[in-house]
Design a protein around this motif. Structure first.
Motif: not given
Ligand code: NAD
Length: 285
Positions: A140, A212-213, A233, A216, A231, A188, A197, A169, A163-166
């Motif tokens: 991704t 994943g919200k 879903i 947001l 990104v 994050h 934010l 991704v 936005v997001g630090h997984s």
């Molecule tokens: P994750 O679930 O591991 O982490 C979520 C991130 O969001 C963390 O950094 C967390 O601190 C942050 N976060 C949570 N609430 C927040 C808020 N209110 N404000 C700001 N940041 C916030 O993340 P992931 O595994 O990267 O997945 C994220 C999303 O991407 C999910 O919806 C997943 O389904 C989707 N995804 C899509 C694909 C694709 O191919 N399109 C691939 C991987 C993941």
């Protein structure tokens, strides 16, 4: 299409390139073969596995499913991976998540040989990203980079907000783009809880969201002419949506990815590309 980024077009372009590489490999007697390992039953991953199998076979990659029993220990799962690492006919390994409770996912992933790690999750492949020399990497994250390259955007000095630090991704995307000399801010949950934010998102020339919200990011936060890569879903009722309030954001953005049909299809084709790159590396082609 207006300002929509059509992930399927980008994905098809990658698949065409991959297909040619596979034809070349097969002409040399090399058949890329992926094995998907899952532990226990998970209906969501069986949908995903069937889709992967179809995509692989369509393009010329052999695909085998190895479903291990739920009650295996961590060591036993690792032993199965080591066995696949040693098998010369297998060029790629995918570990389907989630693993059963109590199993250390990162530890198991680290056992996949970096040469067979088609999802780019082994610490060695992650490390190459830190060094600025990504070969294979998390699909991704590479998909996000691919989309930006497709748009022909010069990142030098651009304000990028991630936005997001997984691990798969947010963090790798930030590193990949900082190496193109973008100024990258990673936000994050801490940023959100601190109420900051909005101020970061509002100044993003390129905004990437992987949280994943649903909704947001309100559309009105989007900077005029920004590029928005969503990104996320999320299932809302019977619909799949991203993390950005799409209809409103579309009015402001110069380019935006839809969900579904944006990042997802590109991610799928990066997996195929990673598979071929690693098959070539293993076989010294
Ligand atoms: P994750 O679930 O591991 O982490 C979520 C991130 O969001 C963390 O950094 C967390 O601190 C942050 N976060 C949570 N609430 C927040 C808020 N209110 N404000 C700001 N940041 C916030 O993340 P992931 O595994 O990267 O997945 C994220 C999303 O991407 C999910 O919806 C997943 O389904 C989707 N995804 C899509 C694909 C694709 O191919 N399109 C691939 C991987 C993941």
């Amino acid at each position: 299409m207006g300002n929509l980024i059509d992930g399927k077009i980008i994905s098809e372009k990658i698949k065409e390139e991959v297909k040619k590489e596979i034809e070349f490999l097969r002409s040399k007697g090399i058949v890329p073969k992926l094995v998907s390992i899952s532990v226990g039953e998970n209906p969501a991953s069986s949908v995903y596995i069937n889709q992967q199998k179809k995509n692989c076979e369509k393009i010329g990659i052999d695909y085998e499913v190895l479903n291990l029993p739920e009650n295996l220990t961590e060591d036993e799962i690792c032993e199965n991976i080591e066995k696949l690492n040693r098998d010369e006919n297998i060029t790629g390994i995918i570990l389907q998540l989630p693993l059963p409770k109590g199993i250390d996912t990162r530890k198991v992933q680290s056992k996949i040989s970096y040469l067979k790690d088609v999802e780019g999750v082994n610490p060695s492949n992650m490390g190459w990203i830190v060094y600025g020399r990504p070969y294979v990497g998390p699909c991704t994250a590479l998909a996000v980079k691919e989309i930006i390259e497709y748009l022909n955007i010069d990142l030098y000095g651009k304000e990028v907000v991630m936005v997001g630090h997984s691990d798969i991704v947010g963090k790798p995307v930030a590193l990949l783009l900082v190496d193109k000399f973008a100024t990258v801010t990673i936000c994050h949950i801490g940023t959100y809880d601190a109420g900051k934010l909005e101020e970061h998102v509002r100044r993003a020339e390129i905004l990437i969201v992987a949280v994943g919200k649903a909704n947001l990011i309100p559309g009105e936060w989007i900077k005029e002419k920004a590029i928005v890569i969503d990104v996320g879903i999320n299932r809302v009722g019977d619909k799949i949506v991203g993390d950005v309030e799409f209809e409103k954001a579309k009015e402001k953005a110069s380019w935006i990815t839809p969900v579904p049909g944006g990042v997802g299809p590109v991610t799928t084709s990066i997996l195929l590309r990673n598979t071929v790159l690693l098959a070539k590396l293993q076989k010294g082609v």
